[in-house]
Design a protein around this motif. Sequence first.
Motif, PDB file in Angstrom:
ATOM      1  N   ASN A   1       0.852  -1.190   0.000  1.00 57.42           N
ATOM      2  CA  ASN A   1       0.000   0.000   0.000  1.00 57.42           C
ATOM      3  C   ASN A   1       0.891   1.244   0.000  1.00 57.42           C
ATOM      4  O   ASN A   1       2.114   1.151  -0.037  1.00 57.42           O
ATOM      5  CB  ASN A   1      -0.960  -0.020   1.195  1.00 57.42           C
TER       6      ASN A   1
ATOM      7  N   GLU B   1      -4.615  -0.773  -8.557  1.00 54.54           N
ATOM      8  CA  GLU B   1      -5.011  -0.997  -7.159  1.00 54.54           C
ATOM      9  C   GLU B   1      -5.937  -2.192  -7.094  1.00 54.54           C
ATOM     10  O   GLU B   1      -6.781  -2.385  -7.966  1.00 54.54           O
ATOM     11  CB  GLU B   1      -5.737   0.224  -6.597  1.00 54.54           C
ATOM     12  N   THR B   2      -5.760  -2.973  -6.060  1.00 52.81           N
ATOM     13  CA  THR B   2      -6.568  -4.159  -5.846  1.00 52.81           C
ATOM     14  C   THR B   2      -6.998  -4.183  -4.387  1.00 52.81           C
ATOM     15  O   THR B   2      -6.207  -3.852  -3.509  1.00 52.81           O
ATOM     16  CB  THR B   2      -5.748  -5.436  -6.150  1.00 52.81           C
ATOM     17  N   ASP B   3      -8.237  -4.580  -4.149  1.00 53.80           N
ATOM     18  CA  ASP B   3      -8.720  -4.743  -2.783  1.00 53.80           C
ATOM     19  C   ASP B   3      -8.340  -6.129  -2.285  1.00 53.80           C
ATOM     20  O   ASP B   3      -8.617  -7.135  -2.942  1.00 53.80           O
ATOM     21  CB  ASP B   3     -10.245  -4.591  -2.712  1.00 53.80           C
TER      22      ASP B   3
ATOM     23  N   THR C   1      -9.755  -5.541   3.633  1.00 56.38           N
ATOM     24  CA  THR C   1     -10.116  -4.134   3.814  1.00 56.38           C
ATOM     25  C   THR C   1      -9.011  -3.194   3.331  1.00 56.38           C
ATOM     26  O   THR C   1      -9.132  -1.985   3.469  1.00 56.38           O
ATOM     27  CB  THR C   1     -10.416  -3.846   5.302  1.00 56.38           C
ATOM     28  N   SER C   2      -7.964  -3.766   2.791  1.00 55.95           N
ATOM     29  CA  SER C   2      -6.831  -2.942   2.326  1.00 55.95           C
ATOM     30  C   SER C   2      -6.857  -2.776   0.816  1.00 55.95           C
ATOM     31  O   SER C   2      -7.291  -3.659   0.084  1.00 55.95           O
ATOM     32  CB  SER C   2      -5.512  -3.599   2.710  1.00 55.95           C
ATOM     33  N   ARG C   3      -6.345  -1.624   0.377  1.00 58.94           N
ATOM     34  CA  ARG C   3      -6.125  -1.378  -1.056  1.00 58.94           C
ATOM     35  C   ARG C   3      -4.627  -1.455  -1.297  1.00 58.94           C
ATOM     36  O   ARG C   3      -3.868  -0.680  -0.737  1.00 58.94           O
ATOM     37  CB  ARG C   3      -6.669  -0.018  -1.452  1.00 58.94           C
TER      38      ARG C   3
END
Length: 106
Positions: free
Chosen positions: A29, A59-61, A64-66
């Motif tokens: 991130n 960007e990928t999920d 809960t993080s990107r």
Amino acid sequence: MKILKSILGKSVHLQIILLYYNDRSFFTNITGLTEKTGKSHVTVRKVVADLLKANILKETDIGTSRVIRLNEDNPYTKALIEFLDTINNIENDMRFKSLIKDRRLK
């Protein structure tokens, strides 16, 4: 990639691109990129925004993080990787020729 840094400078764009080039499976991130580069959060966010806009990164999920990773499907990314591979091969070839020359001189 010393020659690339001497040609293009020590830009944050190049620094981040080389992180992903050197490890194609690398993902992190913005905070992780700030730690890796030693640059400010604002600077890294601007650079990542540029590279996302160019589709070099995506960007990928994950939960809960990107996370940010290399977009290897993009033709610009493929061309960039080919370019970096070429520079790397030339640099390695020149290093090899230098070693041979040095051995002959001894």
